[in-house]
Design a protein around this motif. Structure first.
Motif, mmCIF file in Angstrom:
data_model
loop_
_atom_site.group_PDB
_atom_site.id
_atom_site.type_symbol
_atom_site.label_atom_id
_atom_site.label_comp_id
_atom_site.label_asym_id
_atom_site.label_seq_id
_atom_site.Cartn_x
_atom_site.Cartn_y
_atom_site.Cartn_z
ATOM 1 N N GLY A 27 28.175 85.890 -60.230
ATOM 2 C CA GLY A 27 29.016 84.886 -60.978
ATOM 3 C C GLY A 27 28.378 83.194 -60.995
ATOM 4 O O GLY A 27 27.358 83.122 -60.225
ATOM 5 N N GLY A 28 28.686 82.480 -62.081
ATOM 6 C CA GLY A 28 28.122 81.281 -62.032
ATOM 7 C C GLY A 28 28.542 80.045 -60.927
ATOM 8 O O GLY A 28 29.467 80.591 -60.445
ATOM 9 N N ALA A 29 27.684 79.570 -60.336
ATOM 10 C CA ALA A 29 27.640 78.578 -59.375
ATOM 11 C C ALA A 29 29.041 77.483 -59.615
ATOM 12 O O ALA A 29 29.082 77.366 -60.921
ATOM 13 N N LEU A 30 29.748 77.336 -58.566
ATOM 14 C CA LEU A 30 30.676 76.177 -58.896
ATOM 15 C C LEU A 30 30.317 74.908 -58.931
ATOM 16 O O LEU A 30 29.220 74.614 -58.720
ATOM 17 N N GLY A 31 31.179 74.151 -59.806
ATOM 18 C CA GLY A 31 30.838 72.587 -60.177
ATOM 19 C C GLY A 31 31.041 72.173 -58.846
ATOM 20 O O GLY A 31 32.162 72.109 -58.181
#
Length: 240
Positions: free
Chosen positions: A148-152
Motif C-alpha cells: 500500500g502507499g505510504a501514509l502522509g
C-alpha cells in the motif's frame, strides 16, 4: 443440413455502484475483451485524482462465473472507500481479483495553507497525492504491486495528524486537525496512502495517493492508463 454457429454475446456494461454482480460465461466463449475503469477520488479544495483504466483480453471457460465490482466516487474527504473496479474469479475476496483498475486519491481540505490534489489511480504504481513542501510530505503515496502507499506525515512540531498507509484493496484514511483534512487514498490492487495534515499559522491537508492497477497471467494484450477517468467508473466486456 446442420449450420455452423459462432458463439457470441452482446457487450455488457457494469456501472459504478455495482457490487459483486455475477455474470456467467456463455457456451462457446473462451476469451473476452475487458475495459475496466475505476472512479476518481473526491474533489475538495483541489481536484481528486482521476481513476485508472485497464484494457485487456481475459481467457475464460464456458459456464465460469465472474464477479464484477465498480466502486463509487468517495463522498467524504478523509474516509477511504472502494472506488476501484475489478473482476473476480473463483470467489468474492480481494485474493480472487484477476483484473483491477486503481481508483484515484481524494483531495485534501485546506485550513488556510492549502488542500492538495489527490493522486491519479492506475498503472503498476499509483500517483502520489499533492503536498505542501518537500520537507513536510503530508501527501499519501501511491499503491504498488506489493504494498500500500505510504501514509502522509509531517515533520511539524506543532499540531498535526498523520494519515494511514494503504493496504491490499483499500486506501488509507486521511488525517484531520482543526479545519484541515487529509484526503483518503484511492482503492486498488494495493490502495494509496491517506494524506496527513498539520496546523501552524494556518493548516494544510495533503492529497491521498492513487491505487495501483493489476492483471493476472490469464490476461493478454494489456494496456494500463493512469489517471484516465474524471468521473465514475465502469466495466464493459465484449467479444475479442
Amino acid at each position: 443440413m446442420l449450420m455452423n454457429t459462432v458463439a457470441s454475446f452482446e457487450p455488457v456494461t457494469f456501472n459504478a455502484g455495482s457490487n459483486l454482480v455475477q455474470w456467467t460465461v456463455p457456451n462457446g466463449i473462451t476469451k473476452i475483451h475487458v475495459d475496466c475503469v475505476a472512479s476518481k477520488g473526491k474533489d475538495d479544495t483541489a481536484a481528486g485524482g482521476n481513476g485508472g483504466r485497464v484494457q485487456c483480453d481475459l481467457t475464460v471457460t464456458a459456464g465460469q462465473i465472474l464477479y464484477f465490482t465498480v466502486g463509487n466516487i468517495p463522498t467524504v474527504t478523509k474516509t477511504a472507500v472502494y472506488n476501484a473496479a475489478d473482476i473476480r474469479i473463483g470467489g468474492k475476496e480481494y485474493a480472487n481479483r484477476v483484473i483491477v483498475a486503481g481508483g484515484g486519491g481524494s483531495s485534501g481540505h485546506t485550513g488556510g495553507r492549502g488542500g492538495f490534489y489527490g493522486g491519479a489511480g492506475g498503472g503498476l504504481t499509483g500517483q502520489a497525492g499533492g503536498k505542501f513542501t518537500d520537507s513536510d510530505p503530508c501527501n499519501g503515496g501511491g499503491g504498488t504491486q506489493s504494498n500500500g502507499g505510504a501514509l502522509g506525515r509531517t515533520y511539524s512540531t506543532y499540531y498535526y495528524n498523520w494519515g494511514t498507509a494503504g493496504a491490499l484493496g483499500m486506501g488509507g484514511t486521511g488525517g484531520a486537525y482543526d479545519s484541515a483534512i487529509g484526503g483518503a487514498g484511492g482503492a486498488g490492487y494495493y490502495g494509496g496512502g491517506g494524506g496527513g495534515c498539520y496546523a501552524y499559522y494556518g493548516s494544510a491537508g495533503g492529497g491521498g495517493g492513487g491505487g495501483s492497477s493489476y492483471t493476472n497471467a490469464n490476461c493478454s494484450n494489456v494496456v494500463h492508463t493512469q489517471g484516465y477517468q474524471d468521473g465514475a467508473g465502469y466495466i464493459t466486456i465484449s467479444m475479442v
